[in-house]
Design a protein around this motif. Sequence first.
Motif, short mmCIF file in Angstrom:
data_model
loop_
_atom_site.label_atom_id
_atom_site.label_comp_id
_atom_site.label_asym_id
_atom_site.label_seq_id
_atom_site.Cartn_x
_atom_site.Cartn_y
_atom_site.Cartn_z
N ILE A 1 -10.48 2.63 14.55
CA ILE A 1 -9.16 3.11 12.99
C ILE A 1 -10.39 4.47 12.92
O ILE A 1 -11.93 4.94 12.33
CB ILE A 1 -9.41 2.56 11.89
CG1 ILE A 1 -9.21 0.67 11.91
CG2 ILE A 1 -9.08 3.17 10.65
CD1 ILE A 1 -9.34 0.19 10.60
N ARG A 2 -9.43 5.65 12.78
CA ARG A 2 -9.59 7.18 13.04
C ARG A 2 -9.37 7.86 12.18
O ARG A 2 -10.09 9.07 12.30
CB ARG A 2 -9.14 7.44 15.13
CG ARG A 2 -10.17 6.72 15.97
CD ARG A 2 -10.37 7.09 17.47
NE ARG A 2 -11.75 6.43 17.96
CZ ARG A 2 -10.74 6.11 18.63
NH1 ARG A 2 -9.88 4.63 18.63
NH2 ARG A 2 -11.70 4.80 19.79
N GLU A 3 -7.79 7.23 11.55
CA GLU A 3 -7.10 8.23 10.86
C GLU A 3 -7.50 7.77 9.50
O GLU A 3 -6.97 6.48 9.23
CB GLU A 3 -6.12 8.48 10.84
CG GLU A 3 -5.77 9.21 13.15
CD GLU A 3 -4.44 8.87 13.15
OE1 GLU A 3 -3.78 7.73 13.27
OE2 GLU A 3 -3.67 9.45 14.70
N ASP B 1 -5.37 7.62 7.13
CA ASP B 1 -4.47 6.65 6.14
C ASP B 1 -4.40 5.59 7.13
O ASP B 1 -3.56 4.32 6.42
CB ASP B 1 -3.13 7.60 6.21
CG ASP B 1 -2.62 7.59 7.64
OD1 ASP B 1 -3.27 7.82 8.70
OD2 ASP B 1 -1.15 8.47 7.99
N LYS B 2 -4.84 5.13 7.66
CA LYS B 2 -4.65 3.27 8.70
C LYS B 2 -6.12 2.77 7.94
O LYS B 2 -5.86 1.84 7.98
CB LYS B 2 -5.57 3.78 10.26
CG LYS B 2 -4.20 4.72 10.87
CD LYS B 2 -3.01 4.20 10.73
CE LYS B 2 -1.82 4.52 11.77
NZ LYS B 2 -1.67 5.71 11.91
N THR C 1 -7.47 0.00 5.44
CA THR C 1 -6.89 -0.72 3.90
C THR C 1 -7.74 -1.28 3.70
O THR C 1 -9.21 -1.06 3.75
CB THR C 1 -6.05 -1.63 5.33
OG1 THR C 1 -7.07 -2.51 5.63
CG2 THR C 1 -4.98 -1.23 6.64
N SER D 1 -10.06 -3.55 6.19
CA SER D 1 -10.76 -2.84 6.56
C SER D 1 -12.34 -2.48 5.70
O SER D 1 -13.95 -2.85 6.68
CB SER D 1 -10.02 -1.71 7.77
OG SER D 1 -9.80 -0.84 6.89
N ILE E 1 -3.34 10.36 1.34
CA ILE E 1 -2.94 9.05 1.60
C ILE E 1 -1.84 8.39 -0.11
O ILE E 1 -2.31 9.03 -0.84
CB ILE E 1 -4.25 7.84 1.77
CG1 ILE E 1 -5.41 8.11 0.71
CG2 ILE E 1 -4.47 8.43 3.31
CD1 ILE E 1 -6.64 7.41 0.57
#
Length: 295
Positions: A42-44, A46-47, A49, A52, A90
């Motif tokens: 996960i690098r962005e 907006d990804k 959650t 995570s 986001i």
Amino acid sequence: MVAEINDFIIYLREIKKTSKNTEVSYQRDLMQLASFLEQQGIREVDKVTKTSLTSYILHLEKEGKATTTISRCLASMKAFFHFECKEGRIQKDPAELLKAPKVEKKAPTILTVDEVNSLLSQPGGETPKELRDRAMLELLYATGIRVSELIHLKKTDVNLSIGYITCRDEHKERMVPFGKVAKLALSAYMERGRVYFLRDQESPWLFTNCNGKSMSRQGFWKIIKFYGDKAGIKADITPHTLRHSFAAHLLRNGADIHAVQAMLGHSDMATTQMYMNYTQGEDLRRSYTGAHPRG
């Protein structure tokens, strides 16, 4: 995520006007989070959650991090993702519903009067360093101020003639009295000790290190640790120990709790009440020991 974290830090510095310590703490926590998420692919931003972030909290727990450390990391995450949401980067805040682990409140370490006297008597000589150390320890116990307030005192914040210091933070200032013993220690330091460290330099700070620069928290922590060991005190002494002892001893001897609250700079009476509970517990223990046949 690194670019977004950097933007957030700039926001804290320029808009929120947070302290340098807060800024460094947030950046460290968030960069560690970013490193963990990157390992998970996960690098962005907006990804990210809730799942995570929960995985990261579990990771911290498995590493044996203290509850207070995890709570601080969570606070950093919440502030960051709230900012990202507000900025429109986001759509949904993944940290909004995360719960902080329960922090177990440790009872404060409070020294006995004899232990305090032993500690304060350790820098007993007349060298500039001993004059400075004695003045710092005496003033800390005489006023109950925080170590950050002690090391940021300016020479102009001390009124020796009436026995008061002025403490300031971002929002308010308060005047705190000190007694004759602290006054004598301060006078001796200002007359015969401070000039040695400054070596003809100018400095606004009341207390300086051996190079004439402002004293650091770590520097003072080493000082109090050294004298605590020298006094043979078994308790784990920190600069805050004298603040705790100041409050408990005042309340134990009948000081008004509102006056103690004002001197400590507590905004919430419940924080000061903690010391009252301690003194009442000690009184009960003494009554029991003195009266019970097997006490």
